[in-house]
Design a protein around this motif. Sequence first.
Motif, PDB file in Angstrom:
ATOM      1  N   ASN A  68       0.883  -1.228   0.037  1.00 41.46           N
ATOM      2  CA  ASN A  68       0.007  -0.117  -0.134  1.00 41.46           C
ATOM      3  C   ASN A  68       0.911   1.204   0.098  1.00 41.46           C
ATOM      4  O   ASN A  68       0.679   2.159  -0.725  1.00 41.46           O
ATOM      5  CB  ASN A  68      -0.980   0.075   1.202  1.00 41.46           C
ATOM      6  N   LYS A  91     -10.343   9.605  -1.257  1.00 40.19           N
ATOM      7  CA  LYS A  91     -11.178   8.718  -1.766  1.00 40.19           C
ATOM      8  C   LYS A  91     -10.719   7.169  -1.129  1.00 40.19           C
ATOM      9  O   LYS A  91     -11.663   6.466  -1.237  1.00 40.19           O
ATOM     10  CB  LYS A  91     -11.220   8.665  -3.227  1.00 40.19           C
ATOM     11  N   VAL A  92      -9.624   7.006  -1.571  1.00 36.23           N
ATOM     12  CA  VAL A  92      -8.918   5.593  -0.906  1.00 36.23           C
ATOM     13  C   VAL A  92      -9.253   5.446   0.423  1.00 36.23           C
ATOM     14  O   VAL A  92      -9.714   4.463   0.799  1.00 36.23           O
ATOM     15  CB  VAL A  92      -7.407   5.873  -1.030  1.00 36.23           C
ATOM     16  N   GLU A 148     -13.520   5.456   0.613  1.00 38.52           N
ATOM     17  CA  GLU A 148     -14.498   4.741  -0.280  1.00 38.52           C
ATOM     18  C   GLU A 148     -13.753   3.481  -0.397  1.00 38.52           C
ATOM     19  O   GLU A 148     -14.331   2.339  -0.648  1.00 38.52           O
ATOM     20  CB  GLU A 148     -14.735   5.399  -1.662  1.00 38.52           C
ATOM     21  N   LEU A 149     -12.341   3.261  -0.434  1.00 37.29           N
ATOM     22  CA  LEU A 149     -11.744   2.036  -0.523  1.00 37.29           C
ATOM     23  C   LEU A 149     -10.987   1.197   0.639  1.00 37.29           C
ATOM     24  O   LEU A 149     -10.034   0.646   0.617  1.00 37.29           O
ATOM     25  CB  LEU A 149     -10.557   2.305  -1.798  1.00 37.29           C
ATOM     26  N   LYS A 150     -11.674   2.089   1.678  1.00 34.37           N
ATOM     27  CA  LYS A 150     -11.020   1.241   2.979  1.00 34.37           C
ATOM     28  C   LYS A 150      -9.617   1.453   3.309  1.00 34.37           C
ATOM     29  O   LYS A 150      -8.859   0.581   3.952  1.00 34.37           O
ATOM     30  CB  LYS A 150     -11.646  -0.216   3.134  1.00 34.37           C
ATOM     31  N   GLN A 176      -7.142   1.199   1.115  1.00 38.60           N
ATOM     32  CA  GLN A 176      -6.411   0.244   0.097  1.00 38.60           C
ATOM     33  C   GLN A 176      -6.243   1.023  -0.921  1.00 38.60           C
ATOM     34  O   GLN A 176      -7.065   1.144  -1.927  1.00 38.60           O
ATOM     35  CB  GLN A 176      -6.893  -1.089   0.330  1.00 38.60           C
ATOM     36  N   MET A 177      -4.881   1.112  -1.631  1.00 37.88           N
ATOM     37  CA  MET A 177      -4.747   1.721  -2.879  1.00 37.88           C
ATOM     38  C   MET A 177      -5.061   0.625  -4.015  1.00 37.88           C
ATOM     39  O   MET A 177      -5.008  -0.684  -3.806  1.00 37.88           O
ATOM     40  CB  MET A 177      -3.188   1.978  -3.116  1.00 37.88           C
ATOM     41  N   PRO A 178      -5.748   0.966  -5.091  1.00 38.49           N
ATOM     42  CA  PRO A 178      -6.135   0.177  -6.103  1.00 38.49           C
ATOM     43  C   PRO A 178      -4.763  -0.633  -6.538  1.00 38.49           C
ATOM     44  O   PRO A 178      -3.715  -0.340  -6.541  1.00 38.49           O
ATOM     45  CB  PRO A 178      -6.387   1.136  -7.409  1.00 38.49           C
ATOM     46  N   SER A 205      -7.627  -0.531 -12.306  1.00 36.17           N
ATOM     47  CA  SER A 205      -8.353   0.221 -11.183  1.00 36.17           C
ATOM     48  C   SER A 205      -7.696   1.452 -10.645  1.00 36.17           C
ATOM     49  O   SER A 205      -8.570   2.164 -10.427  1.00 36.17           O
ATOM     50  CB  SER A 205      -8.315  -0.843  -9.873  1.00 36.17           C
ATOM     51  N   GLU A 221     -10.149   4.499 -10.413  1.00 35.97           N
ATOM     52  CA  GLU A 221     -10.494   5.036  -9.158  1.00 35.97           C
ATOM     53  C   GLU A 221      -9.846   6.199  -8.686  1.00 35.97           C
ATOM     54  O   GLU A 221     -10.186   7.171  -7.964  1.00 35.97           O
ATOM     55  CB  GLU A 221     -10.194   3.977  -8.159  1.00 35.97           C
TER      56      GLU A 221
END
Length: 472
Positions: free
Chosen positions: A86, A154-155, A158-160, A162-164, A169, A173
């Motif tokens: 990450n 946003k990470v 919205e993404l908990k 975790q990097m895409p 992605s 994202e």
Amino acid sequence: MMSRLRSAMRQSKRGGVEVIESAKTTRKRTKTAVKEEETTASPSSYHTFTDPAAVVLLRSELLTWYDREQRELPWRTLAVTEPDLNIRTYAVWVSEIMLQQTQVATVIDYYNKWMKRWPTVQDLSAATLEEVNQMWAGLGYYSRGRRLHEGAQKVVTELKGQMPLTVDSLLKELPGVGRYTAAAVGSIALGQVTGAVDGNVIRGLCRLRAIGADSTSPAVTEALWDLANTLVDPDRPGDFNQAMMELGARVCTPKGAVCSQCPVQSHCHSYRKVQQNSKKLLGKLGGKTSSLPDIEECVISGTCRLCPSEPWDNALGVHNFPRKPAKKAPRVERTLTCVVIRRGDEGEDEYLLKQRPDKGLLAGLWEFPSLLLEEESSEMKQKRALCAVISRMLGTSVTETLLQHIGDIVKLYDSVESQKEQTSKNGKKQNATGVKNNKKPLPSKKAKLGAESSGGRQLSLSCFFKAVKEES
């Protein structure tokens, strides 16, 4: 040492992330590119790599050179030493955004300070936009810093946190991440097998394969991405992409390319063309002809969409490529700017500023009240227009008599800079033409702040006020 670290990290990357399919099958092509492909013939083999053995050799030669000659850069070190996937992805993402349209030497110091202050995406998410803009001051294109900040938030939300973890992605994202950035981060941080095409790579590939059509056209863009995906080393995709960029930055440069130091010289059609012309001039060909096709043969066919529309210029040599369309004339805008000053509680000057919209040019930054001047108008009309703006901002009536016309701020700034240069040359102070000798003329103060306090760098809001107080 770096090579051994890369070898060790490569195994951990490949263990945690699946290698994606070739980018040419996963990327959505633009309608323009698809339409052009349907209406024109396929590129000539002259502009591609058809021999697998040649591809393997090029990879080996380029990576051997890169392992020996690469610059030690902080983001490269972090990419091969950071075990946390990450953090590694975040760190490479930050570097790629900073490097957009900015020289490596400029970015290094900013990158180190940024990563020290916000070492994780969670740290950046918790920062304010004003803090980000202050850290970004001097790098230019502030929208890049804002998008990093938006992406971090946003990470986290919205993404908990975790990097895409795939190219697709990353592209989907993260705001401000385009095709190149997604490919660069994906290959360097995640070990994904995809080419990456930036300005350096465009130049290198166009010269390697003598691609002389407009390098910004959809046809050339797709051809270059196909080439990059063909050449990328499946075992070391990140290193290969960085090697291509390093080659363009240090050897295959826009002007003054150092062909004698190029590790892939034997694969370069442009260099071969230069050598052939040199031998012809010296009469050393001896009647022998090469078995390899020449660019003239490709042009004569009339079906290749990658060939140049203009003849080869011997004086330019390899610098014939790439070719870009003529630049459009820049749009000219004039603005009316009003500097509103009042005396503060402690006797210092205070300035009225407004924040720009959160989208568009210089989004979120602070400026003096201003409005776009769409047509030439009299000084009185300009004062009335500015008074209307100031009155709305302050919620009170401002009359034209309160405004003093001082002229073009940029020209006044230039005159002060010229005065400073003259002073340093002659050792004595000269009067600046066109600047009224007021007690505290704002343009002179602004010029002094910009040149002396910031070393030519744009100041943040807090630094601006601090410098003003120190000077008062």
